[in-house]
Write an enzyme that holds these catalytic residues in place. Structure first.
Site, PDB file in Angstrom:
ATOM      1  CB  SER A   5       1.390  -4.466  13.064  1.00  0.00           C
ATOM      2  OG  SER A   5       1.041  -5.794  13.236  1.00  0.00           O
TER       3      SER A   5
ATOM      4  CG  HIS B 242      -0.081  -0.032   2.515  1.00  0.00           C
ATOM      5  ND1 HIS B 242       0.509   1.086   3.042  1.00  0.00           N
ATOM      6  CD2 HIS B 242       0.292  -1.063   3.299  1.00  0.00           C
ATOM      7  CE1 HIS B 242       1.194   0.758   4.115  1.00  0.00           C
ATOM      8  NE2 HIS B 242       1.089  -0.555   4.302  1.00  0.00           N
TER       9      HIS B 242
ATOM     10  CG  ASN C 283       4.204   3.384   6.390  1.00  0.00           C
ATOM     11  OD1 ASN C 283       3.334   3.318   5.538  1.00  0.00           O
ATOM     12  ND2 ASN C 283       4.626   2.310   7.051  1.00  0.00           N
TER      13      ASN C 283
ATOM     14  CG  HIS D 105      -0.174  -4.919   4.726  1.00  0.00           C
ATOM     15  ND1 HIS D 105      -0.525  -3.714   5.282  1.00  0.00           N
ATOM     16  CD2 HIS D 105      -1.343  -5.556   4.440  1.00  0.00           C
ATOM     17  CE1 HIS D 105      -1.848  -3.628   5.348  1.00  0.00           C
ATOM     18  NE2 HIS D 105      -2.367  -4.727   4.845  1.00  0.00           N
TER      19      HIS D 105
ATOM     20  NE  ARG E 237      -0.799  -0.350   7.020  1.00  0.00           N
ATOM     21  CZ  ARG E 237      -1.152  -1.027   8.110  1.00  0.00           C
ATOM     22  NH1 ARG E 237      -2.310  -0.793   8.685  1.00  0.00           N
ATOM     23  NH2 ARG E 237      -0.339  -1.927   8.629  1.00  0.00           N
TER      24      ARG E 237
ATOM     25  CG  ASN F 157       6.927  -7.509   7.084  1.00  0.00           C
ATOM     26  OD1 ASN F 157       8.075  -7.715   6.702  1.00  0.00           O
ATOM     27  ND2 ASN F 157       6.608  -6.466   7.848  1.00  0.00           N
TER      28      ASN F 157
ATOM     29  CD  GLU G 191       3.069  -5.872   7.350  1.00  0.00           C
ATOM     30  OE1 GLU G 191       3.056  -7.060   6.944  1.00  0.00           O
ATOM     31  OE2 GLU G 191       3.877  -5.042   6.928  1.00  0.00           O
TER      32      GLU G 191
HETATM   33  O1  LIG Z   1       3.601  -2.871  10.180  1.00  0.00           O
HETATM   34  C1  LIG Z   1       4.256  -1.923   9.718  1.00  0.00           C
HETATM   35  O2  LIG Z   1       4.504  -0.898  10.356  1.00  0.00           O
HETATM   36  C2  LIG Z   1       4.766  -1.991   8.274  1.00  0.00           C
HETATM   37  C3  LIG Z   1       5.968  -2.850   8.142  1.00  0.00           C
HETATM   38  O3  LIG Z   1       6.936  -2.497   9.009  1.00  0.00           O
HETATM   39  P1  LIG Z   1       8.436  -3.000   8.806  1.00  0.00           P
HETATM   40  O4  LIG Z   1       8.410  -4.487   8.711  1.00  0.00           O
HETATM   41  O5  LIG Z   1       8.980  -2.340   7.554  1.00  0.00           O
HETATM   42  O6  LIG Z   1       9.164  -2.516  10.047  1.00  0.00           O
HETATM   43  O7  LIG Z   1       3.789  -2.589   7.482  1.00  0.00           O
HETATM   44  P2  LIG Z   1       2.997  -1.888   6.302  1.00  0.00           P
HETATM   45  O8  LIG Z   1       3.331  -0.425   6.318  1.00  0.00           O
HETATM   46  O9  LIG Z   1       3.458  -2.526   5.004  1.00  0.00           O
HETATM   47  O10 LIG Z   1       1.541  -2.190   6.554  1.00  0.00           O
END
Ligand SMILES: O=C(O)[C@@H](COP(=O)(O)O)OP(=O)(O)O
Length: 259
Positions: free
Chosen positions: A24, A11, A17, A188, A62, A190, A89
């Site tokens: 998460s 996303h 971010n 996401h 998101r 991960n 995520e």
């Molecule tokens: O959970 C989060 O904060 C990020 C990934 O964090 P990192 O693994 O890069 O620390 O997930 P996303 O923005 O893709 O939903």
């Protein structure tokens, strides 16, 4: 010879971010830049002549908003969008809400990298004392999942993400691809890494080096067994993509939180 095309997309940038907090399963919205990243992604895909027959997203806003904005920019709002918690995520457990740079200061950058990028290390689980526990588990979206709420994860390694994602991939997404549907998975960092590991056969050691930027479509060209016939392509300006990857990697560097 490629038989199928599959697109993965992390996303657009989300509010956390920017704040550099582990987001998460907390349902943060896209930032202004994230909205624009998603629209730009749709414009790019349209300009390159791609189209989708099916879109799959997580249950998190998101990833859903990103899919909607991509389809709107392509003029293809009619394309079905199917949602599942199995594309959510990674569940970051007790780390949810914490600032990565502060964590690096307190625990060391190497430990933060292990938490963020290793394959089989599970962070400490979330429990009821966590400030976001009830916001997550009392949310109606988790009442009608294909597992009871009590069995939803409380923390996950990347391996555990792949374990819950694989049945959905095999039973729901793969049959669509094999019918000849061009699929976009809007998910996401991960959940896309886990799927890439599976499709590309990336080793446990090498997945540590894979970081995905926000809002950049990844094109996978696959044979009839859904194995890649050429390296993944991150579509767009390659210098900008490399800068965006570095930005995500640098989130784990030690830095005091700005007051
Ligand atoms: O959970 C989060 O904060 C990020 C990934 O964090 P990192 O693994 O890069 O620390 O997930 P996303 O923005 O893709 O939903």
């Amino acid at each position: 010879m490629a038989k199928y095309k599959l697109f993965l997309l992390r996303h657009g940038e989300g509010a956390w971010n920017i704040e550099n907090r582990f987001c998460s399963w907390v349902d943060q919205k896209l930032s202004e830049d994230g909205l624009e990243e998603a629209r730009e992604c749709g414009r790019l895909l349209k300009a390159q002549g791609y189209h989708f027959d099916q879109v799959f997203t997580s249950l998190l806003s998101r990833s859903v908003h990103t899919a909607w904005l991509v389809l709107e920019a392509m003029g293809h709002e009619w394309v079905p969008v199917v949602k599942s918690w199995r594309l959510n995520e990674r569940h970051y457990g007790a780390l949810i809400g914490l600032n990565r740079a502060e964590m690096a200061l307190n625990h060391g950058e190497a430990q933060v990298k292990v938490w963020r990028r290793s394959y089989d290390v599970t962070p400490p689980p979330i429990d009821e004392s966590h400030p976001y526990f009830f916001e997550i588990y009392n949310d109606r979206r988790y009442s009608s999942c294909d597992v009871p709420k009590e069995d939803l994860p409380r923390s996950e390694s990347l391996k555990e993400v792949l374990d819950r994602l694989l049945p959905y991939w095999e039973n729901v997404i793969v049959p669509e691809i094999k019918k000849g549907q061009t699929v976009l998975i809007s998910a996401h960092g991960n959940s896309c890494r886990a799927l890439l590991k599976h499709i590309e056969g990336i080793s446990d050691a090498d997945i540590v080096g894979v970081t995905l930027p926000t809002g950049i479509p990844i094109l996978l060209e696959l044979d009839e067994d859904l194995r890649p016939v050429r390296p993944r392509q991150l579509l767009g300006d390659q210098d900008k993509i490399q800068a965006a990857i570095k930005k995500v990697e640098d989130q784990g560097k030690a830095k005091q939180k700005d007051k």
